[in-house]
Structures are given as structure tokens and as C-alpha cells.
Write a protein that holds these residues in place. Structure first.
Motif, short mmCIF file in Angstrom:
data_model
loop_
_atom_site.label_atom_id
_atom_site.label_comp_id
_atom_site.label_asym_id
_atom_site.label_seq_id
_atom_site.Cartn_x
_atom_site.Cartn_y
_atom_site.Cartn_z
N ASP A 1 -6.02 16.25 -7.43
CA ASP A 1 -6.15 14.90 -7.99
C ASP A 1 -6.83 13.96 -7.00
O ASP A 1 -7.71 13.17 -7.38
N ILE A 2 -6.44 14.03 -5.74
CA ILE A 2 -7.04 13.17 -4.71
C ILE A 2 -8.52 13.50 -4.57
O ILE A 2 -9.36 12.61 -4.45
N ALA A 3 -8.85 14.79 -4.62
CA ALA A 3 -10.25 15.20 -4.47
C ALA A 3 -11.11 14.67 -5.61
O ALA A 3 -12.27 14.30 -5.41
N THR A 4 -10.54 14.61 -6.81
CA THR A 4 -11.35 14.21 -7.97
C THR A 4 -11.32 12.71 -8.24
O THR A 4 -12.20 12.19 -8.94
N THR A 5 -10.34 11.99 -7.68
CA THR A 5 -10.20 10.57 -8.02
C THR A 5 -10.51 9.63 -6.86
O THR A 5 -10.48 8.41 -7.05
N THR A 6 -10.78 10.15 -5.67
CA THR A 6 -11.13 9.30 -4.54
C THR A 6 -12.45 9.76 -3.95
O THR A 6 -12.95 10.85 -4.28
N ARG B 1 0.84 -1.20 0.00
CA ARG B 1 0.00 0.00 0.00
C ARG B 1 0.87 1.25 0.00
O ARG B 1 0.59 2.22 -0.72
N GLY B 2 1.94 1.24 0.78
CA GLY B 2 2.83 2.40 0.85
C GLY B 2 3.48 2.72 -0.48
O GLY B 2 3.58 3.87 -0.89
N ARG B 3 3.93 1.67 -1.19
CA ARG B 3 4.55 1.89 -2.50
C ARG B 3 3.55 2.45 -3.51
O ARG B 3 3.89 3.32 -4.33
N GLU B 4 2.32 1.95 -3.47
CA GLU B 4 1.29 2.46 -4.36
C GLU B 4 1.04 3.95 -4.10
O GLU B 4 0.91 4.75 -5.05
N LEU B 5 1.00 4.32 -2.83
CA LEU B 5 0.74 5.71 -2.49
C LEU B 5 1.92 6.61 -2.85
O LEU B 5 1.73 7.75 -3.28
N LEU B 6 3.12 6.11 -2.70
CA LEU B 6 4.28 6.90 -3.11
C LEU B 6 4.28 7.13 -4.61
O LEU B 6 4.67 8.21 -5.09
N GLU B 7 3.84 6.14 -5.38
CA GLU B 7 3.67 6.35 -6.82
C GLU B 7 2.61 7.42 -7.07
O GLU B 7 2.78 8.29 -7.93
N LEU B 8 1.51 7.35 -6.31
CA LEU B 8 0.43 8.32 -6.48
C LEU B 8 0.91 9.75 -6.26
O LEU B 8 0.53 10.66 -7.01
N VAL B 9 1.77 9.94 -5.25
CA VAL B 9 2.22 11.29 -4.94
C VAL B 9 3.51 11.66 -5.66
O VAL B 9 4.11 12.70 -5.40
N GLY B 10 3.93 10.79 -6.59
CA GLY B 10 5.09 11.10 -7.43
C GLY B 10 6.43 10.88 -6.77
O GLY B 10 7.43 11.49 -7.18
N LEU B 11 6.48 10.01 -5.77
CA LEU B 11 7.73 9.77 -5.05
C LEU B 11 8.09 8.29 -5.01
O LEU B 11 8.67 7.80 -4.03
N GLY B 12 7.76 7.56 -6.06
CA GLY B 12 8.01 6.14 -6.10
C GLY B 12 9.48 5.75 -5.97
O GLY B 12 9.80 4.64 -5.56
N ASP B 13 10.38 6.68 -6.28
CA ASP B 13 11.81 6.37 -6.23
C ASP B 13 12.44 6.74 -4.88
O ASP B 13 13.67 6.65 -4.73
N TYR B 14 11.62 7.15 -3.91
CA TYR B 14 12.17 7.68 -2.66
C TYR B 14 11.87 6.80 -1.44
O TYR B 14 11.96 7.26 -0.31
N GLN C 1 8.43 16.32 1.31
CA GLN C 1 8.04 15.86 2.65
C GLN C 1 6.53 15.98 2.85
O GLN C 1 5.90 15.08 3.44
N GLN C 2 5.94 17.05 2.34
CA GLN C 2 4.49 17.19 2.50
C GLN C 2 3.75 16.14 1.68
O GLN C 2 2.71 15.63 2.09
N ARG C 3 4.29 15.76 0.54
CA ARG C 3 3.69 14.68 -0.24
C ARG C 3 3.74 13.35 0.52
O ARG C 3 2.80 12.57 0.49
N VAL C 4 4.86 13.11 1.19
CA VAL C 4 4.96 11.90 2.02
C VAL C 4 3.92 11.96 3.14
O VAL C 4 3.27 10.96 3.46
N ALA C 5 3.75 13.13 3.75
CA ALA C 5 2.77 13.27 4.82
C ALA C 5 1.35 12.99 4.32
O ALA C 5 0.53 12.38 5.02
N ILE C 6 1.06 13.41 3.09
CA ILE C 6 -0.25 13.14 2.50
C ILE C 6 -0.40 11.64 2.25
O ILE C 6 -1.45 11.04 2.56
N ALA C 7 0.65 11.00 1.72
CA ALA C 7 0.61 9.56 1.51
C ALA C 7 0.42 8.82 2.83
O ALA C 7 -0.32 7.84 2.91
N ARG C 8 1.09 9.28 3.87
CA ARG C 8 0.97 8.65 5.19
C ARG C 8 -0.46 8.73 5.70
O ARG C 8 -0.99 7.75 6.24
N ALA C 9 -1.10 9.88 5.53
CA ALA C 9 -2.49 10.01 5.97
C ALA C 9 -3.40 9.09 5.16
O ALA C 9 -4.30 8.43 5.72
N LEU C 10 -3.18 9.00 3.86
CA LEU C 10 -4.03 8.16 3.01
C LEU C 10 -3.80 6.67 3.25
O LEU C 10 -4.69 5.85 2.99
#
Length: 245
Positions: free
Chosen positions: A185-190, A120-133, A146-155
Motif C-alpha cells: 500500500d505504501i509503495a502504491t500510494t506514496t 502526524r503520528g496519529r495519522e500514520l497509526l491509522e495508516l498502519v491499522g493501529l489507530g487504537d494503540y 510492532q513492525q507496523r509501528v516501526a514502519i510508521a516511525r520511519a515514515l
């Protein structure tokens, strides 16, 4: 439609100061609600109450038909699972790599296996554009990353409600657009329900189903963004918007 979030006559005081004054508020499932108003008007206190970071003096709060206040510790733990929050400051664990920052709560709070949480974490990192991190430490990331990671963590908790508290205020201006685009994107796709405190009015206009104008602990008016931003009824709303737009 049954409300997902309900505040019923909620009052919150800090010392002699009443921050929320017998507040009634409701949010339907899947809706995106933005709270606007001057600093100190009570907006962030609503998010802090929903996160159980503070407690009200009076009134009741329910989320998903379950009591958040008043409630015992067991009830609180169950309701908290439905709520994710992204703060102004990123609040990542500095000693944990990015992927573990995201998987820690799903494993220990939701009881997911490490493998399931990491998938799940890897999928979310791809979603927020940080799949390589996945193996990077937060200190190696920019503020926007970092804020993108925080958003992925919440999701990662698959919350019913996502709370956003001025999530771009600590970012350099050139990083703001990327984070706001991600949230659009999150607002429109979830189907996650979003309650957002922001001074980014263009973002509020784009993503909100409802905008609520706060002042001195009360909702002065609310409605669809085109109404609030183009033809507000309350003089205080007009003053506030003319000062920031």
C-alpha cells in the motif's frame, strides 16, 4: 532523471573480506528497488552504509545530490533526515508508548512541535491499522503490530528514501502477509523511494521497479522483476532463484 541515490566505486571491507567491491549503483526518485542474493553477498551492507552505520573504505555516496560519504558530521546529519529505515528487529523504545515512539524523532530531529508530531503520528497509526494503540507499550503488541509501528516511525520523518531490511524475517509466518500488504500500500500510494532487502520473492515481484541480483559484493544483473524472475541472464541468478522459489 537525476539519481536520488548514487554509489560511485564504493568498496567496503570487514577485515580481509571485501563485502562490496568497487560498487556502482544508482536509484531514481520514487522508484522501488529490491536487492536479492545469497546471505553475505553485500545487500544489507548497502543499507547500513546509507544509514551511516558503517563507512566505506573507498568511493563516494550521495543522496539527493548531497554527499553522504565522504562527509563531515554536519553534512551527515542533514542527509540522514532524508532516510528512514525499518530493521529486521523492531528496535522500538520499550519504555515509551506507541505514539511517543513515533513522535520522538520528528520533535528532536526535525524540530516539529509536540502537537504537530502527534497529529502526524496519529495519522500514520491509522495508516498502519493501529489507530487504537497510541497509549500501548510495545510489549503489549504482537510482532506484526510492532513492525507496523516501526514502519510508521520511519515514515514520520517524511523520508525521501525508505530502507527495508528483511522486515518480515523476525515475524511468525501468519503475521508476514499483513506487513507485506501494508508495504505494498505504501509503495502504491506514496512517492517515497524504497530500497528493500528481502527473501520474499512474490513481494519483490509485486512492488519492484528494479531487482538487483548480488553475489560476492557485486551486482551480477539487474532489470525489471518480470525479466529477473522469468528470464535471468546470469547462471548464478538462475541457481539462486531455483533454490528459493
Amino acid at each position: 532523471m537525476t539519481d536520488l541515490i548514487t554509489f560511485d566505486k564504493v568498496t567496503k571491507r570487514f577485515g580481509d573480506r571485501t563485502v562490496l567491491d568497487s560498487l556502482d549503483l544508482s536509484v531514481h526518485p520514487g522508484k522501488h528497488v529490491t536487492l536479492i542474493g545469497p546471505s553475505g553477498s553485500g545487500k544489507t551492507t548497502i543499507l547500513r552504509l546509507l544509514m551511516t552505520l558503517v563507512k566505506p573504505e573507498e568511493g563516494t555516496i550521495t543522496v539527493g545530490g548531497r554527499r553522504l560519504w565522504p562527509a563531515n558530521e554536519k553534512e551527515l546529519r542533514e542527509v540522514r533526515k532524508d532516510i528512514g529505515m525499518v530493521f529486521q528487529q523492531f528496535n522500538l523504545f520499550p519504555h515509551m508508548k506507541v505514539l511517543r515512539n513515533i513522535t520522538e524523532a520528528p520533535v528532536h530531529v526535525l524540530g516539529l512541535s509536540k502537537d504537530e508530531a502527534e497529529e502526524r503520528g496519529r495519522e500514520l497509526l491509522e495508516l498502519v491499522g493501529l489507530g487504537d494503540y497510541t497509549d500501548s507499550y510495545p510489549s503489549r503488541l504482537s510482532g506484526g503490530q510492532q513492525q507496523r509501528v516501526a514502519i510508521a516511525r520511519a515514515l514520520a520523518m517524511r523520508p525521501k528514501v525508505l530502507l527495508l531490511d528483511e522486515v518480515t524475517s523476525a515475524l511468525d509466518p501468519e503475521l508476514v502477509t499483513g506487513v507485506l500488504d501494508l508495504l505494498r500500500d505504501i509503495a502504491t500510494t506514496t512517492d517515497v523511494t524504497m530500497v528493500c532487502v528481502t527473501h520474499e520473492m512474490a513481494f519483490a515481484r509485486d512492488v519492484s521497479d528494479c531487482v538487483m541480483m548480488f553475489d560476492e559484493g557485486r551486482i551480477l544483473e539487474y532489470g525489471p522483476p518480470e525479466k529477473i524472475f522469468s528470464d535471468p541472464e546470469h547462471e548464478r541468478t538462475r541457481e539462486f532463484l531455483s533454490a528459493i522459489l
